[in-house]
Design a protein around this motif. Structure first.
Motif, mmCIF file in Angstrom:
data_model
loop_
_atom_site.group_PDB
_atom_site.id
_atom_site.type_symbol
_atom_site.label_atom_id
_atom_site.label_comp_id
_atom_site.label_asym_id
_atom_site.label_seq_id
_atom_site.Cartn_x
_atom_site.Cartn_y
_atom_site.Cartn_z
ATOM 1 N N GLU A 160 0.852 -1.188 0.000
ATOM 2 C CA GLU A 160 0.000 0.000 0.000
ATOM 3 C C GLU A 160 0.883 1.232 0.000
ATOM 4 O OE1 GLU A 160 -3.365 2.126 2.875
ATOM 5 O OE2 GLU A 160 -2.272 0.387 3.614
ATOM 6 N N ILE A 161 0.406 2.299 -0.627
ATOM 7 C CA ILE A 161 1.104 3.583 -0.594
ATOM 8 C C ILE A 161 0.107 4.645 -0.148
ATOM 9 C CG2 ILE A 161 2.312 5.346 -1.931
ATOM 10 C CD1 ILE A 161 3.224 3.137 -3.834
ATOM 11 N N ARG A 162 0.445 5.311 0.951
ATOM 12 C CA ARG A 162 -0.408 6.372 1.465
ATOM 13 C C ARG A 162 0.262 7.718 1.208
ATOM 14 N NH1 ARG A 162 0.878 2.966 4.996
ATOM 15 N NH2 ARG A 162 1.899 4.370 6.457
ATOM 16 N N PRO A 163 -0.482 8.697 0.687
ATOM 17 C CA PRO A 163 0.099 10.034 0.526
ATOM 18 C C PRO A 163 0.306 10.675 1.898
ATOM 19 C CG PRO A 163 -2.218 10.045 -0.103
ATOM 20 C CD PRO A 163 -1.865 8.628 0.233
ATOM 21 N N VAL A 164 1.354 11.476 2.026
ATOM 22 C CA VAL A 164 1.622 12.220 3.254
ATOM 23 C C VAL A 164 1.683 13.696 2.869
ATOM 24 C CG1 VAL A 164 3.209 12.589 5.169
ATOM 25 C CG2 VAL A 164 2.909 10.281 4.244
ATOM 26 N N GLY A 165 0.602 14.387 3.139
ATOM 27 C CA GLY A 165 0.523 15.800 2.779
ATOM 28 C C GLY A 165 0.858 16.006 1.315
ATOM 29 N N ASN A 166 1.535 17.094 1.030
ATOM 30 C CA ASN A 166 1.994 17.394 -0.329
ATOM 31 C C ASN A 166 3.480 17.129 -0.481
ATOM 32 O OD1 ASN A 166 -0.500 18.317 -1.247
ATOM 33 N ND2 ASN A 166 -0.158 20.325 -0.334
ATOM 34 N N TYR A 167 4.063 16.378 0.470
ATOM 35 C CA TYR A 167 5.514 16.268 0.474
ATOM 36 C C TYR A 167 6.064 14.861 0.409
ATOM 37 C CZ TYR A 167 4.907 15.352 5.485
ATOM 38 O OH TYR A 167 4.512 14.828 6.691
ATOM 39 N N GLY A 168 5.207 13.829 0.349
ATOM 40 C CA GLY A 168 5.773 12.486 0.282
ATOM 41 C C GLY A 168 4.740 11.379 0.331
ATOM 42 N N ILE A 169 5.261 10.169 0.533
ATOM 43 C CA ILE A 169 4.422 8.976 0.619
ATOM 44 C C ILE A 169 4.890 8.110 1.788
ATOM 45 C CG2 ILE A 169 3.787 8.885 -1.830
ATOM 46 C CD1 ILE A 169 6.004 6.761 -2.213
ATOM 47 N N ALA A 170 3.984 7.270 2.261
ATOM 48 C CA ALA A 170 4.312 6.315 3.315
ATOM 49 C C ALA A 170 3.893 4.930 2.824
ATOM 50 C CB ALA A 170 3.577 6.671 4.605
ATOM 51 N N PRO A 171 4.834 4.170 2.282
ATOM 52 C CA PRO A 171 4.496 2.827 1.808
ATOM 53 C C PRO A 171 4.421 1.829 2.961
ATOM 54 C CG PRO A 171 6.781 3.348 1.268
ATOM 55 C CD PRO A 171 6.205 4.545 1.947
ATOM 56 N N SER A 172 3.568 0.837 2.790
ATOM 57 C CA SER A 172 3.532 -0.312 3.691
ATOM 58 C C SER A 172 4.176 -1.465 2.941
ATOM 59 C CB SER A 172 2.087 -0.682 4.042
ATOM 60 O OG SER A 172 1.482 0.353 4.776
ATOM 61 N N PHE A 173 5.080 -2.145 3.612
ATOM 62 C CA PHE A 173 5.809 -3.252 3.000
ATOM 63 C C PHE A 173 5.238 -4.588 3.473
ATOM 64 C CE2 PHE A 173 8.670 0.331 2.739
ATOM 65 C CZ PHE A 173 9.253 0.188 1.492
ATOM 66 N N SER A 174 5.451 -5.608 2.671
ATOM 67 C CA SER A 174 4.892 -6.941 2.956
ATOM 68 C C SER A 174 5.473 -7.578 4.216
ATOM 69 C CB SER A 174 5.109 -7.872 1.760
ATOM 70 O OG SER A 174 6.486 -7.980 1.445
ATOM 71 N N ASP A 175 6.587 -7.053 4.727
ATOM 72 C CA ASP A 175 7.147 -7.591 5.974
ATOM 73 C C ASP A 175 6.600 -6.872 7.210
ATOM 74 O OD1 ASP A 175 8.445 -5.145 5.806
ATOM 75 O OD2 ASP A 175 10.455 -5.972 6.066
ATOM 76 N N GLY A 176 5.595 -5.995 7.003
ATOM 77 C CA GLY A 176 4.956 -5.298 8.110
ATOM 78 C C GLY A 176 5.524 -3.910 8.390
ATOM 79 N N HIS A 177 6.634 -3.562 7.762
ATOM 80 C CA HIS A 177 7.233 -2.246 7.988
ATOM 81 C C HIS A 177 6.377 -1.179 7.307
ATOM 82 C CE1 HIS A 177 10.344 0.696 8.742
ATOM 83 N NE2 HIS A 177 10.292 1.062 7.477
ATOM 84 N N ASP A 178 5.980 -0.157 8.085
ATOM 85 C CA ASP A 178 5.144 0.899 7.507
ATOM 86 C C ASP A 178 5.378 2.264 8.157
ATOM 87 O OD1 ASP A 178 3.938 0.600 9.969
ATOM 88 O OD2 ASP A 178 1.957 0.127 9.181
ATOM 89 N N SER A 179 6.522 2.438 8.802
ATOM 90 C CA SER A 179 6.738 3.680 9.546
ATOM 91 C C SER A 179 7.637 4.690 8.832
ATOM 92 C CB SER A 179 7.309 3.372 10.929
ATOM 93 O OG SER A 179 8.533 2.682 10.823
ATOM 94 N N GLY A 180 8.084 4.398 7.627
ATOM 95 C CA GLY A 180 8.942 5.335 6.917
ATOM 96 C C GLY A 180 8.154 6.317 6.073
ATOM 97 N N ILE A 181 8.466 7.593 6.203
ATOM 98 C CA ILE A 181 7.876 8.613 5.340
ATOM 99 C C ILE A 181 8.944 9.021 4.333
ATOM 100 C CG2 ILE A 181 6.935 10.948 5.186
ATOM 101 C CD1 ILE A 181 5.755 10.502 7.991
ATOM 102 N N TYR A 182 8.673 8.743 3.083
ATOM 103 C CA TYR A 182 9.588 9.039 1.984
ATOM 104 C C TYR A 182 9.168 10.372 1.381
ATOM 105 C CZ TYR A 182 10.947 4.108 2.258
ATOM 106 O OH TYR A 182 11.404 2.886 2.680
ATOM 107 N N THR A 183 9.911 11.423 1.709
ATOM 108 C CA THR A 183 9.620 12.731 1.120
ATOM 109 C C THR A 183 10.049 12.709 -0.344
ATOM 110 O OG1 THR A 183 11.783 13.630 1.703
ATOM 111 C CG2 THR A 183 9.996 13.896 3.341
#
Length: 121
Positions: free
Chosen positions: A65-88
């Motif tokens: 899954e990829i969630r938008p974060v404001g107008n500055y990035g995305i927050a992907p969810s990975f298949s190993d459960g990791h989902d806390s990174g915000i990629y600007t």
């Protein structure tokens, strides 16, 4: 210098590639494994220099899954459960520009740890 904004983002599930195009004409194909091992999260980067945690066994990881974060990035969810990174946009652009050198650095770190990375057959 201002980081260009993305103009297109496509997730290719089968090849496990996030393709991202920027307004300056740059286009990058970033493997899910690469994005996962270079996550900007504290879980991966730690809370300061020298606290980075080498990520092992991420060869088959996908983005679920990829969630938008404001107008500055995305927050992907990975298949190993990791989902806390915000990629600007800046992080994604830099990961694209420096992909070859960062990937080689990661492979060298794995080798130093004695980890044998699985490759697809």
């Amino acid at each position: 210098m201002a980081i260009p904004l993305p103009t297109d983002i496509k997730l290719h599930q089968k090849s496990r590639i996030l393709e991202i195009a920027f307004e300056d004409g740059s286009r990058f194909e970033l493997p899910c494994e690469y994005l996962r091992v270079y996550s900007p999260s504290a879980e991966v980067r730690g809370h300061g220099p020298g606290q980075e945690i080498l990520q092992l066994g991420k060869e088959d990881v996908t983005i679920t899954e990829i969630r938008p974060v404001g107008n500055y990035g995305i927050a992907p969810s990975f298949s190993d459960g990791h989902d806390s990174g915000i990629y600007t946009w800046e992080i994604l652009y830099n990961l694209g520009v420096h992909q070859a050198e960062l990937w080689n650095e990661y492979l060298r770190k794995l080798e130093r740890e004695g980890y044998v990375r699985r490759t697809e057959t």
